[in-house]
Structures are given as structure tokens and as C-alpha cells.
Design a protein around this motif. Structure first.
Motif, PDB file in Angstrom:
ATOM      1  N   GLU A 248       4.061   1.459  -0.964  1.00 52.32           N
ATOM      2  CA  GLU A 248       4.831   1.919  -2.893  1.00 52.32           C
ATOM      3  C   GLU A 248       4.246   2.431  -3.871  1.00 52.32           C
ATOM      4  OE1 GLU A 248       6.753  -1.669  -3.694  1.00 52.32           O
ATOM      5  OE2 GLU A 248       7.340  -2.337  -2.150  1.00 52.32           O
ATOM      6  N   ASP A 249       2.647   1.704  -3.580  1.00 51.22           N
ATOM      7  CA  ASP A 249       1.767   2.483  -3.997  1.00 51.22           C
ATOM      8  C   ASP A 249       0.455   3.502  -3.609  1.00 51.22           C
ATOM      9  OD1 ASP A 249       0.178   3.462  -6.543  1.00 51.22           O
ATOM     10  OD2 ASP A 249      -1.424   1.833  -7.242  1.00 51.22           O
ATOM     11  N   MET A 250       0.209   4.801  -3.308  1.00 50.39           N
ATOM     12  CA  MET A 250      -0.057   5.675  -2.686  1.00 50.39           C
ATOM     13  C   MET A 250      -1.236   6.363  -3.868  1.00 50.39           C
ATOM     14  SD  MET A 250      -0.094   4.855   0.646  1.00 50.39           S
ATOM     15  CE  MET A 250      -0.835   5.636   1.358  1.00 50.39           C
ATOM     16  N   GLY A 251      -0.357   5.886  -5.215  1.00 50.63           N
ATOM     17  CA  GLY A 251      -1.147   7.151  -6.087  1.00 50.63           C
ATOM     18  C   GLY A 251      -2.645   7.358  -6.316  1.00 50.63           C
ATOM     19  N   SER A 252      -3.607   5.864  -5.725  1.00 50.23           N
ATOM     20  CA  SER A 252      -4.852   6.306  -5.884  1.00 50.23           C
ATOM     21  C   SER A 252      -5.448   6.661  -4.468  1.00 50.23           C
ATOM     22  CB  SER A 252      -6.033   4.613  -5.914  1.00 50.23           C
ATOM     23  OG  SER A 252      -5.278   3.455  -4.793  1.00 50.23           O
ATOM     24  N   TRP A 253      -4.570   6.760  -2.836  1.00 55.42           N
ATOM     25  CA  TRP A 253      -5.128   7.491  -1.582  1.00 55.42           C
ATOM     26  C   TRP A 253      -5.385   8.489  -1.887  1.00 55.42           C
ATOM     27  CZ3 TRP A 253      -7.530   6.975   1.952  1.00 55.42           C
ATOM     28  CH2 TRP A 253      -7.642   7.215   3.342  1.00 55.42           C
ATOM     29  N   TYR A 254      -3.553   9.260  -2.282  1.00 55.76           N
ATOM     30  CA  TYR A 254      -4.027  10.772  -2.374  1.00 55.76           C
ATOM     31  C   TYR A 254      -4.692  11.004  -3.751  1.00 55.76           C
ATOM     32  CZ  TYR A 254       1.118   9.776  -0.804  1.00 55.76           C
ATOM     33  OH  TYR A 254       1.545   9.348   0.683  1.00 55.76           O
ATOM     34  N   SER A 255      -4.790  10.908  -4.648  1.00 57.01           N
ATOM     35  CA  SER A 255      -6.306  10.950  -6.259  1.00 57.01           C
ATOM     36  C   SER A 255      -7.355  11.272  -4.963  1.00 57.01           C
ATOM     37  CB  SER A 255      -6.058  10.116  -7.219  1.00 57.01           C
ATOM     38  OG  SER A 255      -6.973  10.175  -7.885  1.00 57.01           O
TER      39      SER A 255
ATOM     40  N   ARG B 295       0.655  -0.753   0.180  1.00 52.43           N
ATOM     41  CA  ARG B 295      -0.008   0.107  -0.011  1.00 52.43           C
ATOM     42  C   ARG B 295       0.327   1.422   0.114  1.00 52.43           C
ATOM     43  NH1 ARG B 295      -3.354   2.154  -2.108  1.00 52.43           N
ATOM     44  NH2 ARG B 295      -5.611   2.747  -1.321  1.00 52.43           N
TER      45      ARG B 295
ATOM     46  N   ARG C  77      -7.734  11.865  -1.167  1.00 45.79           N
ATOM     47  CA  ARG C  77      -7.802  13.051  -0.332  1.00 45.79           C
ATOM     48  C   ARG C  77      -7.707  14.124  -1.003  1.00 45.79           C
ATOM     49  NH1 ARG C  77      -4.484  13.460   3.490  1.00 45.79           N
ATOM     50  NH2 ARG C  77      -5.275  15.749   2.890  1.00 45.79           N
ATOM     51  N   ASP C  78      -7.814  14.530  -2.435  1.00 44.15           N
ATOM     52  CA  ASP C  78      -7.477  15.950  -3.415  1.00 44.15           C
ATOM     53  C   ASP C  78      -8.890  15.945  -4.042  1.00 44.15           C
ATOM     54  OD1 ASP C  78      -4.478  16.178  -3.444  1.00 44.15           O
ATOM     55  OD2 ASP C  78      -4.567  15.358  -5.296  1.00 44.15           O
TER      56      ASP C  78
END
Length: 190
Positions: A44-51, A42, A53-54
Motif C-alpha cells: 500500500e505504501d511503496m513510495g519510499s521504495w520507489y524513491s 508494504r 530505486r530512483d
């Protein structure tokens, strides 16, 4: 479709120990190793989480958003605070959205706090319906999680199912599916 109660219990059994032997060993138990491996993936790949949150911050521009997570838990948590100007001495309701790393599920709850000396104090977790002032943010957290991850909400009655597992400092019979899937310290927020 959301996993059933039985499926969720089977899932959390893979990630939490049913005995306290781990307290007496230096080496992590197999369940802990599996949960830590999921956390490593998880992180290593936080891109979906950051998206996510934005999108949540855009949907709630007048609120303060944050996040927290602990590898001793089973979820990342987003937090929506009321605007500072709207805070009152008692009963401030903070929305917390949990996105499990163990199963494709989420849960939205609240933390009630007092407000004094410019900070929130005395946090108390609440699984009750939010007050009207925080109903919209709670709905937006749920909707944004569903859109970003495609996860299903865990109903409260299923979340409160006891599980014979050790989650953080919780031990049976106090441990529930909520504690294993999401967090063993629901009142603890930054």
C-alpha cells in the motif's frame, strides 16, 4: 543500532512456522497471516521504495537496475546488473540488495551467472566480497539503503545463524536468519 542476533531470531519466529502443519491445512497459519499483513501494508505504501530505486538508478547510470519481491519472503530486493557490454561468458556478478519488511535491516550479496545466448544463466548466490568491477555498485546499494531507510546491515555471521523455522521450501536445519529475513531463494532473480 542494529537488532541483535537474539532479537532477529525472536522477530522471525513471529512470521514463520516452527512446524510443517501448515502444509496440511487450507487455512494459513498465524505466522503466515502476520507476514501477509506486513506485505499488504508494504504494498500500500511503496513510495519510499520507489524513491530508493530512483536514487539508486541515478547513482548507477551505467548499470541496469531491477527489483523483485515475493510475499513468501521477508524482503523486497533490488538488483544491479552489469552493463550488457561488460558481460563475459562466466562469472558475471550481479548485486542484490535486500530490504527486510520484518525488521529494520538489510543485506547485500551477489549472484554469479554465466552469460550465453544473450542471457544470464546458471545463477549461484554468493555472500563473498564482490569482484572489483561490482564493488562500487555493492557499496552504492548499501549506502542508498542506509540513506533511504535508515536500516542497518546484518553481518554475514548473523545472517547465517540457523533458525528452527520453515521458510518457503526450506526447513530446519537448512533455514537461516538470512532465509527468514530476506529470501529463501537467493539465487532466484529475474
Amino acid at each position: 543500532m542494529a537488532p541483535s542476533r537474539e532479537e532477529l531470531v525472536a522477530i522471525v519466529r513471529e512470521y514463520y512456522s516452527s512446524n510443517n502443519d501448515f502444509l496440511f491445512n487450507l487455512k494459513p497459519c498465524p505466522e503466515e497471516e502476520r507476514r501477509q499483513a506486513l506485505w499488504s501494508q508494504r504494498i500500500e505504501d511503496m513510495g519510499s521504495w520507489y524513491s530508493f530505486r530512483d536514487k539508486l538508478s541515478e547513482a548507477l547510470p551505467n548499470f541496469i537496475t531491477g527489483e523483485t519481491g515475493s510475499t513468501s519472503d521477508g524482503a523486497l530486493r533490488c538488483i544491479v546488473y552489469p552493463p550488457e557490454a561488460a558481460r563475459v561468458p562466466t562469472s558475471n556478478w550481479i548485486v542484490v540488495g535486500c530490504v527486510s519488511i520484518l525488521a529494520p535491516v538489510y543485506f547485500v550479496y551477489g549472484v554469479e551467472c554465466d552469460y550465453a545466448d544473450g542471457r544470464l544463466q546458471n545463477p549461484r548466490a554468493s555472500f563473498e566480497r564482490p569482484p572489483s568491477s561490482m564493488d562500487f555498485p555493492a557499496q552504492m546499494v548499501a549506502r542508498t539503503i542506509e540513506m533511504a531507510f535508515g536500516y542497518s546491515a546484518v553481518p554475514r555471521d548473523i545472517a547465517e545463524t540457523p533458525v528452527p523455522l520453515f521458510a518457503g521450501l526450506l526447513e530446519p536445519p537448512k533455514t537461516t536468519l538470512f532465509h527468514a529475513l530476506f529470501t529463501n531463494e537467493p539465487s532466484s532473480i529475474p
